[in-house]
Design a protein around this motif. Structure first.
Motif, PDB file in Angstrom:
ATOM      1  N   ASN A  19       0.826  -1.213   0.000  1.00 15.66           N
ATOM      2  CA  ASN A  19       0.000   0.000   0.000  1.00 15.66           C
ATOM      3  C   ASN A  19       0.859   1.262   0.000  1.00 15.66           C
ATOM      4  OD1 ASN A  19      -2.352  -1.615   0.150  1.00 15.66           O
ATOM      5  ND2 ASN A  19      -2.122  -1.777   2.367  1.00 15.66           N
ATOM      6  N   THR A  43      -6.267  -9.158   2.394  1.00 14.44           N
ATOM      7  CA  THR A  43      -7.062  -8.853   1.216  1.00 14.44           C
ATOM      8  C   THR A  43      -7.412  -7.374   1.237  1.00 14.44           C
ATOM      9  OG1 THR A  43      -9.007  -9.593   2.457  1.00 14.44           O
ATOM     10  CG2 THR A  43      -8.010 -11.156   0.933  1.00 14.44           C
ATOM     11  N   GLY A  44      -7.389  -6.782   0.056  1.00 13.64           N
ATOM     12  CA  GLY A  44      -7.581  -5.342  -0.070  1.00 13.64           C
ATOM     13  C   GLY A  44      -6.268  -4.598  -0.227  1.00 13.64           C
ATOM     14  N   ASP A  45      -5.143  -5.306  -0.044  1.00 12.49           N
ATOM     15  CA  ASP A  45      -3.833  -4.659  -0.115  1.00 12.49           C
ATOM     16  C   ASP A  45      -3.294  -4.606  -1.542  1.00 12.49           C
ATOM     17  OD1 ASP A  45      -3.707  -4.164   2.592  1.00 12.49           O
ATOM     18  OD2 ASP A  45      -2.525  -5.948   3.045  1.00 12.49           O
ATOM     19  N   GLN A  46      -2.473  -3.586  -1.797  1.00 13.13           N
ATOM     20  CA  GLN A  46      -1.732  -3.485  -3.052  1.00 13.13           C
ATOM     21  C   GLN A  46      -0.276  -3.820  -2.782  1.00 13.13           C
ATOM     22  OE1 GLN A  46      -0.287   0.267  -5.154  1.00 13.13           O
ATOM     23  NE2 GLN A  46      -2.022  -0.268  -6.481  1.00 13.13           N
ATOM     24  N   GLN A  56       3.678  -4.132  -4.502  1.00 17.58           N
ATOM     25  CA  GLN A  56       4.557  -3.763  -5.603  1.00 17.58           C
ATOM     26  C   GLN A  56       5.970  -4.210  -5.262  1.00 17.58           C
ATOM     27  OE1 GLN A  56       4.466   0.381  -6.639  1.00 17.58           O
ATOM     28  NE2 GLN A  56       5.788   0.130  -8.432  1.00 17.58           N
ATOM     29  N   THR A 114      -2.982  -6.369  -6.778  1.00 12.71           N
ATOM     30  CA  THR A 114      -3.813  -6.229  -5.597  1.00 12.71           C
ATOM     31  C   THR A 114      -4.507  -7.561  -5.337  1.00 12.71           C
ATOM     32  OG1 THR A 114      -5.718  -5.443  -6.872  1.00 12.71           O
ATOM     33  CG2 THR A 114      -4.245  -3.768  -5.958  1.00 12.71           C
ATOM     34  N   GLU A 169      -7.940  -8.756  -3.662  1.00  6.91           N
ATOM     35  CA  GLU A 169      -9.200  -8.187  -3.208  1.00  6.91           C
ATOM     36  C   GLU A 169      -9.985  -9.176  -2.364  1.00  6.91           C
ATOM     37  OE1 GLU A 169     -11.287  -6.221  -6.375  1.00  6.91           O
ATOM     38  OE2 GLU A 169      -9.463  -5.253  -7.109  1.00  6.91           O
ATOM     39  N   ARG A 178      -5.741  -8.947  -8.947  1.00 14.00           N
ATOM     40  CA  ARG A 178      -5.670  -8.024 -10.077  1.00 14.00           C
ATOM     41  C   ARG A 178      -4.202  -7.767 -10.378  1.00 14.00           C
ATOM     42  NH1 ARG A 178      -9.602  -5.065 -12.185  1.00 14.00           N
ATOM     43  NH2 ARG A 178     -10.912  -5.335 -10.332  1.00 14.00           N
TER      44      ARG A 178
END
Length: 237
Positions: free
Chosen positions: A56, A68-71, A73, A98, A100, A112
């Motif tokens: 995030n 879950t819900g985290d991005q 990179q 991500t 979800e 995603r």
């Protein structure tokens, strides 16, 4: 070690599972009781982090928990292995994705993938998918490899299991025992958006490694035989 074809990836990226520190991290994870024990003890679900990654937008630390819900990179040269629910993920370098939320905090409904690549093994479940820029894969219990190439051509390999593919309305049902692969084209190629591909940039051993973390065996481990990595998805008989 099984043979594998590389396209825009290095041998080092594919052989992450052979690293001594990775093997030690996985052994420690299993010895400590795996994901159920980690959740009960409120420990991290990160099995291993090599290099730099952002969670995030902030630097990910090995003791943190990915939810879950985290991005996520990853940076150059990075590798990240983590588990959520009954699914395991190995995230390649230079990847943005991500995860979800599904019915519960520990259930992934959607992965995603915006850039880069990820190897993933999924336990049985419903209403889950991997979404890439040019295709969507509805998955059940399966092991897969997904990659977004710089030219936005997407690659997806159903390493074993059943997957529903959709590329802008062009659909295909993939039932694979041993690596059935597809390109998701950014534009029609000979009139098609889903085209056949060979198995590239991933290995059997990666799927087997991740499977062990969630108590799963691959189709070829169960059958005791393998096929050709021509992307057809079938085993030798």
């Amino acid at each position: 070690m099984t043979q594998h074809l590389l396209q825009g990836r290095t041998e080092k990226e594919i052989l992450w599972f052979q690293r001594r520190d990775t093997l030690k991290a996985a052994a420690a994870w299993v010895a400590l009781g795996g994901l159920p024990a980690a959740m009960a003890q409120q420990r991290s679900n990160v099995v291993q982090l090599v290099g730099d990654a952002l969670l995030n937008g902030r630097r990910l630390l090995p003791q943190q928990t990915i939810q879950t819900g985290d991005q996520i990179q990853t940076g150059p040269g990075a590798s990240l292995i983590f588990l959520i629910g009954n699914s395991a993920f190995q995230v390649r370098q230079n990847t943005m994705m991500t995860v979800e939320r599904g019915a519960t905090l520990s259930t992934v409904s959607l992965l995603r993938l915006l850039s880069g690549a990820v190897v993933s093994v999924w336990g049985k479940g419903t209403s889950r998918a991997i979404v890439m820029p040019t295709m969507t894969a509805g998955i059940r219990g399966t092991g897969v490899y997904s990659e977004v190439f710089p030219d936005q051509r997407n690659y997806f390999c159903n390493c074993y299991g059943t997957v529903d593919l959709d590329a802008s309305g062009e659909k295909a049902l993939s039932k694979a025992e041993y690596h059935q692969a597809f390109w998701g084209e950014p534009g029609p190629r000979e009139g098609r958006l889903l085209t056949p591909a060979r198995a590239i940039n991933h290995s059997d051993e990666e799927l087997e490694f991740l499977g062990r973390l969630v108590g799963q065996r691959t189709a070829w481990q169960i059958a005791g035989r393998k096929g050709s990595k021509d992307g057809s998805g079938t085993m030798g008989y």
